[in-house]
Design an enzyme around this catalytic site. Sequence first.
Site, PDB file in Angstrom:
ATOM      1  N   GLU A  43      -6.637  -9.680  -3.001  1.00  0.00           N
ATOM      2  CA  GLU A  43      -7.365  -9.691  -1.724  1.00  0.00           C
ATOM      3  C   GLU A  43      -8.863  -9.478  -1.943  1.00  0.00           C
ATOM      4  OE1 GLU A  43      -5.680  -7.054   1.201  1.00  0.00           O
ATOM      5  OE2 GLU A  43      -3.634  -7.356   0.483  1.00  0.00           O
ATOM      6  N   GLU A  65       0.810  -1.220   0.000  1.00  0.00           N
ATOM      7  CA  GLU A  65       0.000   0.000   0.000  1.00  0.00           C
ATOM      8  C   GLU A  65       0.847   1.276   0.000  1.00  0.00           C
ATOM      9  OE1 GLU A  65      -2.824  -0.574   3.177  1.00  0.00           O
ATOM     10  OE2 GLU A  65      -3.746  -2.297   2.176  1.00  0.00           O
TER      11      GLU A  65
END
Length: 462
Positions: free
Chosen positions: A303, A205
């Site tokens: 995910e 991220e």
Amino acid sequence: MTRKSLIAAVLLCLVLLQLNGCSPLGADSGPGSKANEAAAVNPAKDWKKAANAQIERLRKRNAEILVVGLNGKPLPGATVRAVQRTHQFGFGTAINRTALTDPVYADFVKHHFEWVTFENESKWLWNESSPGNVSYREADQLLEFAAQNGLKVRGHNLFWEAEQFQPQWVKSLTGPELKAAVDNRLNSAVPHFKGKFVHWDVNNEMFHGSFFKDRLGESIWSYMYSRTRELDPDAKLFINDYNLIEYPPERDYNKEIQAWIDQGVPIDGIGAQGHFNGTVNPVFVKGRLDKLAELKRPIWITEFDSVNANENVRADNLEAMYRVAFAHPAVEGIVMWGFWAGSQWKGAAASIVNEDWTLNAAGRRYLQLMDEWTTNVQGTTGKDGKFKFRGFQGTYDIIVDYPDAAAVKQTLTLTPGSTVMRLKIPFDVHNKSVPEQPAELSAVAADSRVILSWDEAEGATG
């Protein structure tokens, strides 16, 4: 109508479209938004028909099995079964330590997925509670579970840019002390998991956090990737972030990723997380995947989850995401971020299996898709000794039977390609050996059925 009034009318229409959430892309304007639902203007059959055509073209291949006697002549009348065991495309799930303690959880994983990602067990926060106090015990136990069941593993993650997910003792470090901690983490974790993790999410991220960049400068990102490549040259190194495909992006992600690639940062793949609220719009998602594909790197949906209290909507969301991903030429795999309501980070509303281990509508849809995309066929060789089929790419047990003779089993791997893959199987019609009796038979109850497993028996074909 004058030119000015025409332009004004067009601008008014565009404003009204935006006010009503009717983006031409049909996307959510942010997490939890309902704009995605209102914007699905294409009938389902249109996107699905196009996706299915792509799947047929991209994910399948023709095969030809030639069965001959020991004299080399074609053997007509032999029964041939092609049983698919694995997929070329990666279908996976996140798992956690529950796999080590709950046999039903473990059985569901090994029977329904081929890839796994450890939810927390290989993260720095989990591995080093205090400086130098490093433990990979649970990660190693999960690796052993994966190895025993033929599961491939994505490494998640070496670092995480969000400050709240750093080990507590790391949060106060700056300058040389923080750089030393980063090096220690690299020099410990990467060699430890070398040869075991197929992928590494190197710095999780980076678009939505800046802990390391703020303290060590942006060059630390390139260093993390380059050093990981030095320590494990075979692992595929991924960017991994959210909002790459779920909603309209806050900025030009492609431009930033391309800049890193141009600087020589070894980025082998793009991990698009895929955390959805509301309704998944397959047309919008495909557009986002098309954009990421311009980077000419493999894409993984790393995910995926869909949060919706309505299990039927959740099932439709799952199908939309999986069918679009499976149909896209740049996408190589999809990993759902948990499956069981009893161990799902977003709770039952994101699960495909209820807490009592019954399948909900999303779980049933997932199994239907796996059945649809798995080839199991049977037929008889013709006068030329050949049996032909078209199957999904992956590995197959090819089992040949002939009256009053022992069956023969060989392995065929259908890789991507347009040519016919051929396998020649010599067959001894006089061999009448009997397989050994299977041992270690076990039975586990799951979703109104019983899962049987046993040790491999010499001479048996299935």
